[in-house]
Design a protein around this motif. Structure first.
Motif, PDB file in Angstrom:
ATOM      1  N   MET A  99      92.827  -3.023 -24.261  1.00  0.00           N
ATOM      2  CA  MET A  99      93.082  -1.657 -24.651  1.00  0.00           C
ATOM      3  C   MET A  99      91.759  -0.961 -24.973  1.00  0.00           C
ATOM      4  O   MET A  99      90.892  -1.516 -25.632  1.00  0.00           O
ATOM      5  CB  MET A  99      93.996  -1.620 -25.874  1.00  0.00           C
ATOM      6  CG  MET A  99      94.306  -0.245 -26.329  1.00  0.00           C
ATOM      7  SD  MET A  99      95.512  -0.335 -27.667  1.00  0.00           S
ATOM      8  CE  MET A  99      95.728   1.361 -27.957  1.00  0.00           C
ATOM      9  N   ILE A 100      91.627   0.258 -24.500  1.00  0.00           N
ATOM     10  CA  ILE A 100      90.419   1.038 -24.741  1.00  0.00           C
ATOM     11  C   ILE A 100      90.617   1.886 -25.988  1.00  0.00           C
ATOM     12  O   ILE A 100      91.642   2.528 -26.166  1.00  0.00           O
ATOM     13  CB  ILE A 100      90.115   1.944 -23.542  1.00  0.00           C
ATOM     14  CG1 ILE A 100      89.867   1.092 -22.305  1.00  0.00           C
ATOM     15  CG2 ILE A 100      88.929   2.842 -23.817  1.00  0.00           C
ATOM     16  CD1 ILE A 100      89.715   1.878 -21.042  1.00  0.00           C
ATOM     17  N   ARG A 101      89.634   1.861 -26.856  1.00  0.00           N
ATOM     18  CA  ARG A 101      89.708   2.654 -28.086  1.00  0.00           C
ATOM     19  C   ARG A 101      88.940   3.956 -27.888  1.00  0.00           C
ATOM     20  O   ARG A 101      87.790   3.951 -27.450  1.00  0.00           O
ATOM     21  CB  ARG A 101      89.128   1.873 -29.245  1.00  0.00           C
ATOM     22  CG  ARG A 101      89.952   0.647 -29.525  1.00  0.00           C
ATOM     23  CD  ARG A 101      89.423  -0.117 -30.681  1.00  0.00           C
ATOM     24  NE  ARG A 101      90.207  -1.350 -30.796  1.00  0.00           N
ATOM     25  CZ  ARG A 101      90.107  -2.181 -31.778  1.00  0.00           C
ATOM     26  NH1 ARG A 101      89.252  -1.964 -32.748  1.00  0.00           N
ATOM     27  NH2 ARG A 101      90.854  -3.269 -31.806  1.00  0.00           N
ATOM     28  N   THR A 102      89.601   5.050 -28.195  1.00  0.00           N
ATOM     29  CA  THR A 102      88.993   6.376 -28.045  1.00  0.00           C
ATOM     30  C   THR A 102      89.250   7.201 -29.305  1.00  0.00           C
ATOM     31  O   THR A 102      90.045   8.140 -29.290  1.00  0.00           O
ATOM     32  CB  THR A 102      89.565   7.099 -26.823  1.00  0.00           C
ATOM     33  OG1 THR A 102      90.992   7.157 -26.955  1.00  0.00           O
ATOM     34  CG2 THR A 102      89.203   6.398 -25.525  1.00  0.00           C
ATOM     35  N   PRO A 103      88.619   6.869 -30.413  1.00  0.00           N
ATOM     36  CA  PRO A 103      88.920   7.560 -31.664  1.00  0.00           C
ATOM     37  C   PRO A 103      88.614   9.057 -31.623  1.00  0.00           C
ATOM     38  O   PRO A 103      89.365   9.859 -32.184  1.00  0.00           O
ATOM     39  CB  PRO A 103      88.044   6.844 -32.692  1.00  0.00           C
ATOM     40  CG  PRO A 103      86.973   6.177 -31.909  1.00  0.00           C
ATOM     41  CD  PRO A 103      87.571   5.868 -30.581  1.00  0.00           C
ATOM     42  N   HIS A 104      87.550   9.439 -30.958  1.00  0.00           N
ATOM     43  CA  HIS A 104      87.199  10.859 -30.913  1.00  0.00           C
ATOM     44  C   HIS A 104      88.204  11.649 -30.063  1.00  0.00           C
ATOM     45  O   HIS A 104      88.638  12.735 -30.461  1.00  0.00           O
ATOM     46  CB  HIS A 104      85.781  11.055 -30.383  1.00  0.00           C
ATOM     47  CG  HIS A 104      84.742  10.434 -31.261  1.00  0.00           C
ATOM     48  ND1 HIS A 104      84.468  10.889 -32.527  1.00  0.00           N
ATOM     49  CD2 HIS A 104      83.923   9.386 -31.047  1.00  0.00           C
ATOM     50  CE1 HIS A 104      83.522  10.149 -33.064  1.00  0.00           C
ATOM     51  NE2 HIS A 104      83.179   9.214 -32.191  1.00  0.00           N
ATOM     52  N   LEU A 105      88.577  11.091 -28.919  1.00  0.00           N
ATOM     53  CA  LEU A 105      89.582  11.743 -28.091  1.00  0.00           C
ATOM     54  C   LEU A 105      90.933  11.788 -28.790  1.00  0.00           C
ATOM     55  O   LEU A 105      91.658  12.784 -28.706  1.00  0.00           O
ATOM     56  CB  LEU A 105      89.711  11.032 -26.743  1.00  0.00           C
ATOM     57  CG  LEU A 105      88.570  11.239 -25.772  1.00  0.00           C
ATOM     58  CD1 LEU A 105      88.789  10.412 -24.513  1.00  0.00           C
ATOM     59  CD2 LEU A 105      88.413  12.694 -25.421  1.00  0.00           C
ATOM     60  N   ASP A 106      91.283  10.716 -29.484  1.00  0.00           N
ATOM     61  CA  ASP A 106      92.544  10.680 -30.215  1.00  0.00           C
ATOM     62  C   ASP A 106      92.572  11.761 -31.303  1.00  0.00           C
ATOM     63  O   ASP A 106      93.587  12.414 -31.517  1.00  0.00           O
ATOM     64  CB  ASP A 106      92.772   9.309 -30.842  1.00  0.00           C
ATOM     65  CG  ASP A 106      92.944   8.218 -29.799  1.00  0.00           C
ATOM     66  OD1 ASP A 106      93.245   8.559 -28.625  1.00  0.00           O
ATOM     67  OD2 ASP A 106      92.770   7.041 -30.144  1.00  0.00           O
ATOM     68  N   GLU A 107      91.450  11.946 -31.974  1.00  0.00           N
ATOM     69  CA  GLU A 107      91.375  12.974 -33.020  1.00  0.00           C
ATOM     70  C   GLU A 107      91.505  14.364 -32.416  1.00  0.00           C
ATOM     71  O   GLU A 107      92.238  15.215 -32.936  1.00  0.00           O
ATOM     72  CB  GLU A 107      90.053  12.858 -33.780  1.00  0.00           C
ATOM     73  CG  GLU A 107      89.939  13.866 -34.912  1.00  0.00           C
ATOM     74  CD  GLU A 107      88.617  13.751 -35.645  1.00  0.00           C
ATOM     75  OE1 GLU A 107      88.351  14.633 -36.462  1.00  0.00           O
ATOM     76  OE2 GLU A 107      87.858  12.789 -35.393  1.00  0.00           O
ATOM     77  N   LEU A 108      90.811  14.591 -31.311  1.00  0.00           N
ATOM     78  CA  LEU A 108      90.932  15.888 -30.641  1.00  0.00           C
ATOM     79  C   LEU A 108      92.373  16.150 -30.204  1.00  0.00           C
ATOM     80  O   LEU A 108      92.881  17.263 -30.350  1.00  0.00           O
ATOM     81  CB  LEU A 108      90.020  15.935 -29.415  1.00  0.00           C
ATOM     82  CG  LEU A 108      88.554  16.180 -29.664  1.00  0.00           C
ATOM     83  CD1 LEU A 108      87.768  16.024 -28.367  1.00  0.00           C
ATOM     84  CD2 LEU A 108      88.331  17.559 -30.239  1.00  0.00           C
TER      85      LEU A 108
END
Length: 66
Positions: free
Chosen positions: A1-10
């Protein structure tokens, strides 16, 4: 699984647009309008196989950012 915290926040704080409008239904013509900020009659891209001239590309926001 790829983690994308910044994209998730946006995405969690973003806006969902329910309507979209384009200057032309042809994808490449519409993209040329977005890049140039001009209608097809002004930017010269009115059909699929017309390239954006090098000089015209340099005046687009993408060309200026480059």
């Amino acid at each position: 699984m790829i983690r994308t915290p910044h994209l998730d926040e946006l995405a969690s704080e973003g806006v969902r647009f329910t309507n979209a409008y384009v200057t032309d239904s042809i994808c490449s013509v519409s993209r040329a309008c977005i890049l140039s900020g001009q209608y097809p009659i002004r930017n010269g891209i009115q059909v699929l196989d017309t390239p954006l001239e090098t000089e015209a590309f340099e005046r687009t926001y993408v060309g200026r950012l480059r």
